[in-house]
Design a protein around this motif. Structure first.
Motif, PDB file in Angstrom:
ATOM      1  N   VAL A 235       0.843  -1.207   0.000  1.00  0.00           N
ATOM      2  CA  VAL A 235       0.000   0.000   0.000  1.00  0.00           C
ATOM      3  C   VAL A 235       0.873   1.250   0.000  1.00  0.00           C
ATOM      4  N   ILE A 236       1.879   1.257   0.875  1.00  0.00           N
ATOM      5  CA  ILE A 236       2.715   2.459   0.997  1.00  0.00           C
ATOM      6  C   ILE A 236       3.481   2.716  -0.299  1.00  0.00           C
ATOM      7  N   VAL A 237       4.092   1.668  -0.842  1.00  0.00           N
ATOM      8  CA  VAL A 237       4.876   1.861  -2.071  1.00  0.00           C
ATOM      9  C   VAL A 237       3.974   2.343  -3.202  1.00  0.00           C
ATOM     10  N   ALA A 238       2.813   1.695  -3.354  1.00  0.00           N
ATOM     11  CA  ALA A 238       1.917   2.095  -4.443  1.00  0.00           C
ATOM     12  C   ALA A 238       1.490   3.547  -4.277  1.00  0.00           C
ATOM     13  N   ALA A 239       1.160   3.925  -3.039  1.00  0.00           N
ATOM     14  CA  ALA A 239       0.705   5.292  -2.812  1.00  0.00           C
ATOM     15  C   ALA A 239       1.825   6.287  -3.088  1.00  0.00           C
ATOM     16  N   VAL A 240       3.030   5.968  -2.639  1.00  0.00           N
ATOM     17  CA  VAL A 240       4.133   6.908  -2.842  1.00  0.00           C
ATOM     18  C   VAL A 240       4.428   7.069  -4.333  1.00  0.00           C
ATOM     19  N   VAL A 241       4.396   5.956  -5.068  1.00  0.00           N
ATOM     20  CA  VAL A 241       4.634   6.048  -6.516  1.00  0.00           C
ATOM     21  C   VAL A 241       3.595   6.973  -7.166  1.00  0.00           C
ATOM     22  N   MET A 242       2.334   6.809  -6.748  1.00  0.00           N
ATOM     23  CA  MET A 242       1.285   7.656  -7.334  1.00  0.00           C
ATOM     24  C   MET A 242       1.476   9.119  -6.955  1.00  0.00           C
ATOM     25  N   LEU A 243       1.839   9.352  -5.704  1.00  0.00           N
ATOM     26  CA  LEU A 243       2.010  10.736  -5.255  1.00  0.00           C
ATOM     27  C   LEU A 243       3.134  11.422  -6.019  1.00  0.00           C
ATOM     28  N   VAL A 244       4.233  10.688  -6.198  1.00  0.00           N
ATOM     29  CA  VAL A 244       5.357  11.270  -6.929  1.00  0.00           C
ATOM     30  C   VAL A 244       4.945  11.534  -8.376  1.00  0.00           C
ATOM     31  N   GLY A 245       4.244  10.576  -8.952  1.00  0.00           N
ATOM     32  CA  GLY A 245       3.795  10.751 -10.333  1.00  0.00           C
ATOM     33  C   GLY A 245       2.875  11.949 -10.473  1.00  0.00           C
ATOM     34  N   LEU A 246       1.948  12.083  -9.538  1.00  0.00           N
ATOM     35  CA  LEU A 246       1.005  13.201  -9.597  1.00  0.00           C
ATOM     36  C   LEU A 246       1.737  14.526  -9.430  1.00  0.00           C
ATOM     37  N   ASN A 247       2.650  14.568  -8.471  1.00  0.00           N
ATOM     38  CA  ASN A 247       3.411  15.795  -8.255  1.00  0.00           C
ATOM     39  C   ASN A 247       4.158  16.177  -9.529  1.00  0.00           C
ATOM     40  N   TYR A 248       4.729  15.159 -10.186  1.00  0.00           N
ATOM     41  CA  TYR A 248       5.473  15.457 -11.409  1.00  0.00           C
ATOM     42  C   TYR A 248       4.536  15.998 -12.483  1.00  0.00           C
ATOM     43  N   LEU A 249       3.396  15.340 -12.620  1.00  0.00           N
ATOM     44  CA  LEU A 249       2.430  15.788 -13.623  1.00  0.00           C
ATOM     45  C   LEU A 249       2.053  17.251 -13.390  1.00  0.00           C
ATOM     46  N   VAL A 250       1.732  17.585 -12.157  1.00  0.00           N
ATOM     47  CA  VAL A 250       1.201  18.923 -11.889  1.00  0.00           C
ATOM     48  C   VAL A 250       2.291  19.993 -11.939  1.00  0.00           C
TER      49      VAL A 250
END
Ligand SMILES: Nc1ncnc2c1ncn2[C@@H]1O[C@H](COP(=O)(O)OP(=O)(O)OP(=O)(O)O)[C@@H](O)[C@H]1O
Ligand SMILES: [Mg+2]
Lengths: 391, 237
Positions: A235-250
């Protein structure tokens, strides 16, 4: 290829990781400190005496023994809340509108992911799957949940919110609450027509229920096992990957800048050649993708889901978004982790600390007290300013 | 040849009748100014042209095509740029990011860099502030940024809404010099101004707008010599 590599903005990849680390450690350290101090104080009172009398263990020891698992659980649920909170906060940032149907978008993600795995399980593939394939199936379920939730979020905006965009602020809000109930009932209807059951259980497969043990630590006459449930790591790894991806996108892409531009000034953004409606759809899509993934991860962690599964996580994630500063993406991460940590600590220790007077079923009080306190004393939230923006 | 033509354009805000059938013509290569007092409908005219609002009656012909029902993000693609009233700087985007937004429809990163350089050469102050948030710039700097951002599209028609608003006289002069220079480089300009004297000093032609109607349309020289215009807008009596 070289050009592509050079054009990657490394700071925007590292910065959110820094936030994740700082907020995780910070909230864990703060809550641990409070819990341990309380334990030490209570050890001198009737509470400590009673525990010692009955189980021959001090409150301090009890607290320490449980601490590693509590922290990990807090982080796990905290990241789930953060992922949901980002959906609220991004939509609010762009439209100044609270998408109350987001909790059901989360629920639909959970159901689609779990139903896919149940269907796969029925064919017997899951039971015989190798470890690699088990992870592949889990990722597939997460992707299905994301796509379904993302598509649903875009549809809901198109059908239920966009036609009301000119109306006063209360009107789309009421529409959102209506959509929320509607989606709950649709989930119920579909489930009763297809499976006849409202409660669905995540199939057990792979090594997700195992634990990784780091070692043991002697602590008085008991030992602390230092270990992490594999589920939690996923859960933690998946969430962190998504957060980093979202931050990069924005923050680092052309489309992300357009999202921020639309959030700040929709009219001027359209004069730049930005199709505002497309950006709004995209915002709902991104929020839905994150919410859907959070749904499947939630099901992985807590195993059982029902048509109302979105309600509490949704409300708590909304609280997290408000706590962090609605519209502020870094704030959503912070708020999610704080709420997750707080409620896990409360759920784990409150029963013992109050001699059973207040059990873990009261843990929700904390999240909602925070909501009320923040709204009264710091409505702009911890990180402030309601614009989708760089921290 | 006429680049932009407004034919009997009526615009409304709800029930407020803001433009009451105006006719405007802008030829390729011209500077045309739209002057008038507060609330005359100058900004409304620009908003209606750039697609931010749609005329209830009338047509807007740009480059031979009727654009009166098109959305702003489509109209921009045909090379018409509207620098709005109040500048419309994105406050928490940096100067660089604001400029990049101006080139949102441009995909060639080399072109974007070239045009940014050109903007910096016009307004060197912006280069010093390149990583600063737009909201932290002074009013004059924001106006420079708004114009530089408008140029990122390499417009054929540049529409400026009160670029002199709130600026010190020396800066007003700088901005007007640059507008003139842009025109000499081939950009057609539609300039909305309350500072009629300055506007008429660089414009080829002008229109006077009064409560949603055009009262006079003439060459800039004739307007400057028109006693009614002098009394109402040039502070001469
Ligand atoms: N968003 C709006 N809603 C309702 N009425 C509006 C709106 N914007 C402008 N108006 C009205 O339309 C009329 C024309 O306004 P407009 O902004 O075009 O004037 P203007 O000539 O640009 O004035 P100024 O020089 O003060 O900028 C005014 O009477 C104004 O009150
Ligand atoms: Mg105006």
């Amino acid at each position: 290829m070289n050009r592509l590599l050079r054009s990657i903005n490394v700071t925007e990849l590292l910065r959110p990781l820094g936030h994740v680390l700082a907020f995780s450690c910070g909230s864990a350290a703060l809550m641990s400190l409070i819990a341990v101090s309380l334990a030490l104080v209570l050890d001198r009172t009737v509470v400590g005496a009673d525990l010692l009398d009955r189980y021959n263990v001090t409150l301090f020891t009890y607290t320490m023994v449980n601490l590693p698992q509590v922290v990990i659980d807090g982080l796990t649920i905290g990241f789930v809340y953060a992922a949901i909170a980002l959906g609220y906060t991004m939509v609010y940032g762009v439209l100044e509108f609270i998408n109350f149907a987001h909790s059901e978008i989360f629920a639909v993600g959970a159901f689609v992911g779990v139903e896919l795995l149940i269907a796969l399980d029925a064919t017997g593939i899951l039971a015989g799957a190798s470890l690699v394939m088990a992870y592949a199936y889990l990722i597939l379920a997460i992707l299905f949940g994301m796509i379904a939730a993302g598509a649903l979020a875009v549809t809901v905006e198109r059908v239920a919110y966009r036609p009301l965009r000119g109306a006063s602020r209360l009107v789309p809000l009421i529409s959102a609450i209506g959509v929320s109930f509607l989606l709950q009932d649709i989930i119920r209807l579909v489930e009763s027509l297809t499976t006849g059951q409202f409660n669905r259980i995540m199939p057990t497969f792979g090594n997700f229920d195992g634990r990784i043990i780091f070692g043991k630590l002697a602590m008085g006459n008991s030992t602390i096992t230092l270990g992490i449930a594999i589920k939690s790591i996923i859960v933690i790894v998946a969430a962190v990957v998504m957060l980093v991806g979202l931050n990069y996108l924005v923050n680092a892409t052309r489309i992300g800048k357009a999202i921020r531009a639309v959030a700040q000034d929709r009219k001027t953004a359209s004069l730049m050649g930005i199709n505002v409606n497309k950006i709004i759809s995209l915002t709902f899509l991104v929020g839905g993708l994150l919410g859907g993934a959070a749904g499947v991860l939630y099901a992985l962690k807590f195993t059982r889901i029902d048509p109302f599964v979105g309600f509490f996580p949704g409300l708590k994630a909304f609280t997290a978004a408000v706590l962090g500063g609605i519209g502020n993406m870094t704030g959503a991460l912070l708020g999610g982790l704080v709420i997750g940590m707080l409620e896990t600590f409360a759920g784990s220790y409150m029963g013992v600390f109050t001699m059973g007077a207040l059990g873990s079923e009261y843990k929700d009080i904390f999240a909602f007290s925070i909501l009320i306190l923040v709204l009264i004393f710091r409505p702009q939230g911890l990180m402030g300013k309601h614009v989708v923006q760089k921290a | 040849m006429s680049l932009l033509t407004l034919e009997n354009v009526h615009s409304y805000y709800g029930r407020i009748h803001a433009l009451k059938g105006i006719n405007v013509e802008v030829a390729e290569g011209e500077i045309v100014t739209l002057i008038g007092s507060n609330g005359a409908g100058k900004s409304t005219a620009l908003r209606t042209i750039s697609g931010m609002m749609h005329p209830k009656v009338g047509r807007i012909i740009y480059d031979g095509k009727d654009i009166s029902k098109k959305e702003p993000h489509d109209i921009v693609l045909s090379g018409m740029v509207h620098v709005p009233e109040g500048r419309g700087i994105f406050p928490t985007l940096t100067v660089k990011e604001n400029l990049e937004m101006g080139a949102f429809t441009v995909r060639d990163s080399r072109l974007i860099e070239e045009r940014m350089e050109y903007g910096f050469s016009l307004f060197p102050r912006l280069r010093e502030r390149v990583n600063q948030h737009g909201g932290t710039l002074s009013g004059g700097e924001q106006q420079m940024l708004a114009i530089a951002r408008g140029l990122m599209m390499e417009p054929r028609l540049l529409m400026l809404d009160e670029p002199s608003m709130g600026l010190a006289p020396i800066l007003v002069e700088l901005i007007f010099d640059i507008v003139k220079e842009l025109n000499e480089r081939g950009i057609t300009i539609l300039l909305v101004e309350q500072n009629a004297l300055m506007a008429l000093s660089i414009a080829h032609r002008g229109y006077v707008l009064q409560t949603g109607e055009i009262t006079v349309g003439d060459t800039a020289i004739n307007l400057r010599n028109n006693t009614a215009v002098q009394e109402a807008y040039l502070g001469i009596s």
